[in-house]
Structures are given as C-alpha cells and as structure tokens.
Design an enzyme around this catalytic site. Structure first.
Site, short mmCIF file in Angstrom:
data_model
loop_
_atom_site.label_atom_id
_atom_site.label_comp_id
_atom_site.label_asym_id
_atom_site.label_seq_id
_atom_site.Cartn_x
_atom_site.Cartn_y
_atom_site.Cartn_z
N SER A 46 39.67 -1.06 16.15
CA SER A 46 38.27 -0.70 16.32
C SER A 46 37.98 -0.43 17.79
CB SER A 46 37.36 -1.82 15.83
OG SER A 46 37.31 -2.90 16.75
N ASP A 47 37.16 0.60 18.05
CA ASP A 47 36.60 0.67 19.38
C ASP A 47 35.79 -0.59 19.58
OD1 ASP A 47 35.91 1.55 21.89
OD2 ASP A 47 35.23 3.52 21.25
N TYR A 48 35.59 -0.97 20.83
CA TYR A 48 35.02 -2.29 21.10
C TYR A 48 33.67 -2.48 20.39
CZ TYR A 48 38.50 -3.23 24.77
OH TYR A 48 39.66 -3.47 25.46
N ASN A 73 38.85 4.26 16.23
CA ASN A 73 37.77 4.97 15.56
C ASN A 73 36.71 5.49 16.53
OD1 ASN A 73 36.80 2.02 15.79
ND2 ASN A 73 34.94 3.12 15.23
#
Length: 468
Positions: free
Chosen positions: A290-292, A257
């Site tokens: 998810s991006d971090y 995302n």
C-alpha cells in the site's frame, strides 16, 4: 533435540522449491503470525523507548514495537530515510532492529527493509541523482539503468531490500503537484525509461516497486488524490502501458497502489485492478504494497469502509498484500475479522504466501541474511554518474545567439538563483526533510546556479536577485 527437529523443517531447507517451503511455513503459522507478515512498522530509532512513528493525527499511535514483534513483522519502514542519520549509525540501527525482529518471533524471520530511492538512496549524505523528468529528457535508457544499478548496489550494502521506485505515472496535467516525479507525458518514453530503471534496480538485487498503480497523475483538476475521470480506452492505452512494459521486460517484484479512485473505485479496494488485471491478465506474481496509509484512507478519505477492520477486508480481498508504513488495519482488526469469519482466511493465506515467497527469494528464510555495512554513500563514481545524467538531460530548444555568454555583466534572478536545494527534486533527502530540520546541513555538496556561473565565468561581474 528441539533444535535438531527445527533444522529438519522443510521451510528451512534452501534446496527445496520456494512454493514448497512457503506452503510448509504457512501451515505452521497462527492467524496472528500470518497477519504479522503483512504489516510494516515505522521505527525511527532502535534505542529503547525511542520508537517513533510519524502518523496523521486521525490514525493515532500504533501498538508498541515489542507487542508487534512477537508475531513477526513484514517490513521495516525507512530506517535510514526518516531522520538524519550517518551511514554507520543507520547500519547499526538496522542491524539492531533486524535482530530484535528475528529474536522476537518463533520462526526467527527478519523483516524486509524498504527505503525511497527515486533520486538516489534517500538518506542523509547519499548521492543525489537527477529527478525522473531529467531521465526522460536524457533519452538514454542505458544510463538510467546504470544509475539504478548503482543506487541499488549502495542500498543493498546498507541492508535494504526494497526500493520504492520508479514512478510510472504518465504526465497528464502539469498542474499536478507531483509532476516532477514523472518521467514525461509520452507512455512509450515513460515505459522504456522506467523499465530501464527497473532492470538496473532488480539487477542489483533490490526489489523495484512500480508506482502508482494506476491513474494517479490523471486526477481531476490536477489536484493530488482527486478522482480520475478516465474511460477504459485511455486508461489502457496511456496509463497502463508503462506498467505492462516494466512488469514484462523489467521484472519488477513489487507494485504500489494509487491513492486515487477511477470511476468511483479506489485502487486500494479494486479487485478488478489488483487481482483481475494485475495478476490474472498481466501475470504479476510479486507483492502489492500500500502507498502510505492507503488502506486507512479507504475509511478516512474515500468513505467506502466504516472501520479499520472493514478497510482491511476490502483491501485484502482486492489483492493488497502489505500495509505500509505501519500497522493499523492489518493488525488486530484483520485478525479479529478472520476469527469472526468476516474475512476469509484464504485471502489472508494468499497475501502471506506472496510475502514469504519474496522473503525466501531475498534469503530472509535462511541463515545467509546480509549484514548492513557502513559505507560512503557519496563516492566520486556516483557523483560522476549523477553529473553525466544531469548533463545529458539538458535540452536546448533554440539558440538565438545568446550562448555562449559573451557579456561582461550577468544577472541571475529568481527565488532559486542562489539556493542549492533548487538543484534537487522533492524526493531528495535535503528537500524532503528541510521543513523538519531547517538547520541541518545538506550532507552533499551541490553548487547553486550563481556559484556555478561564477566558477565558469571568472571574468564576469555576476549579481543575483531573488525576484518575486
């Protein structure tokens, strides 16, 4: 007798269809075991007592690794790429971690290991390839596909399953700090070249991850993570097109995302984006990661959730399958939400089924799990490939007679004139880790502009000046 019964469990039978195996395994799992498949863990070291998870100060430390492993684990985060590690040590570390993951959960399922690979396998001593702007400037999708296949093959031998690349964000504002990660400003160019990278990576057996879905590079004022002021037509015609091409023609099996929100809705909580558009309209059947810390950012940055549990509920409903880089929202808060009825268990099952299906495709539900190998990560053939792409990316707009250089004295000026790191993008290991390890050797040989010119022009007096 117990082992004989286990051997006949349908989910263990590689002859059965993936969907049938996944359904059988899912039916046997507790809520805690299901949630375990949806989280990553940032375990820097495999040595006892040395697990390290670099986190923003607001998020605190995750639970101890042994506590998490008893319920299973979805992903291992950057075992090779978090700190300087030689290939043999990285392979040994990953072997040990995977053994601990499999032994700790009652199904014996290992984790998906992911790493960054935007400019090559982002680990110490690995070949550094040109950044995506150079891919676009080469106008050579075939060569980009060849590069990605070589990167993917190297990573698979090292025991890695998923690469966090390519970036399909279309350049919209050159002030944006991550422009060098983009392929260019034309959606067709980004789509064609990015899809070639996806084909190469997936052909090697590595899972390609499209990012950042969607609109990240169009943030207001060129500020990273700022809101995106964009209408639906521009969003569809410019932002989405590279993703559509990479999904339909590249076969990417993962999507990551965007941190930004579009029209006030953060991507990590946008059900219309992650489910309605991505899955129902575009037919994507892989996993969304998810991006971090993006799920935590729903609480800490976007302010649309009041707790980690609320953030987990929003993200899971939207279609976010895996929390990276480490467990926070999808751990105890998610389990508690399901137990209380605040989170529908069918949302949990939907995400777990996708993760297990990918693990099944990768052989992680079988006994044929590949052992990480210690290999040379910077062999001559990869360096030659990197050089070919770098040479093809050079664009000469006009020559007013200056080239070829005929002067006897040449000055190379500017702060990057004699700095080898200037030749590499931010997603190379030497630059990504330079601040944390300022005395660390680069691990690969990269000449500076000044050094290259001295070698090319042996009879010329060459001086350098850092400039201002």
């Amino acid at each position: 007798m117990a082992e004989t019964l286990r051997a006949h469990e349908p989910w263990r039978d590689p002859r059965l269809p993936v969907a049938e195996r996944v359904a059988d395994l899912l039916d046997r799992m507790t809520v805690e075991e299901k949630a375990g498949q949806l989280v990553g863990y940032w375990a820097e070291s495999a040595r006892e007592g040395e697990e390290v998870a670099p986190l923003p100060d607001d998020f605190g430390e995750p639970p101890p690794l042994e506590e998490i492993l008893q319920h299973g684990l979805g992903q291992l985060t950057r075992v090779f790429g978090t700190a300087p590690v030689r290939p043999a040590d990285g392979a040994a570390r990953l072997r040990d971690l995977q053994a601990r993951v499999a032994e700790a959960n009652r199904f014996g399922i290992p984790a998906i290991a992911h790493e960054e690979c935007l400019t090559g396998f982002m680990t110490w001593t690995a070949t550094v390839f040109p950044c995506p702007l150079a891919w676009g400037a080469s106008f050579d999708p075939g060569l980009v596909e060849e590069m990605a296949a070589a990167i993917g093959a190297t990573m698979r031998r090292a025991g890695v399953h998923q690469g966090l690349a390519p970036v399909l964000d279309v350049t919209r504002d050159y002030r944006w700090g991550r422009t060098e990660e983009t392929i260019g400003e034309d959606p067709c160019l980004v789509g064609v070249v990015g899809t070639a990278y996806v084909r190469g990576l997936e052909r090697s057996g590595l899972v390609a991850t499209l990012k950042h879905f969607a609109g990240y590079s169009a943030s207001r004022g060129g500020r990273n993570m700022a809101p995106v002021p964009m209408g639906p037509r521009e969003f569809a015609d410019v932002v989405l097109e590279p993703f559509v091409l990479a999904l339909r023609e590249g076969g990417a099996r993962a999507v990551m995302n965007s941190y930004a929100d579009v029209d006030g809705v953060p991507a990590a909580a946008d059900e219309r984006l992650l489910t309605g558009l991505l899955r129902e309209e575009l037919g994507f059947s892989g996993i969304v990661v998810s991006d971090y810390f993006a799920i935590s950012f729903l609480e800490e940055m976007h302010g649309v959730a009041g707790s980690p549990g609320e953030a987990a509920a929003l993200a899971l409903r939207a279609g976010m399958d895996v929390e990276l880089p480490t467990v926070r929202c999808y751990g105890a808060p998610l389990v508690d939400g399901v137990r209380r009825g605040a989170v529908p268990e069918e949302h949990l099952d939907r995400a777990v089924a996708r993760v297990l299906a990918l693990k099944c495709e990768l052989g992680l539900l079988d006994d044929r799990v590949e052992e990480p190998e210690a290999t040379d990560l910077d062999p001559p053939e990869l360096r030659d490939l990197a050089r070919r792409l770098a040479e093809e990316s050079v664009v000469l707009l006009a020559n007013d007679g200056v080239l070829p250089l005929g002067a006897r004295r040449v000055a190379v000026t500017g702060p990057l004139a004699d700095d080898p790191r200037a030749m590499m993008g931010c997603y190379t290991f030497p630059n990504h880790m330079a601040a944390r390890y300022p005395d660390l050797p680069m691990g690969v040989e990269v000449p500076t502009v000044a050094a290259a010119l001295r070698a090319e022009l042996p009879g010329v007096e060459l001086t350098t000046a850092a400039g201002g």
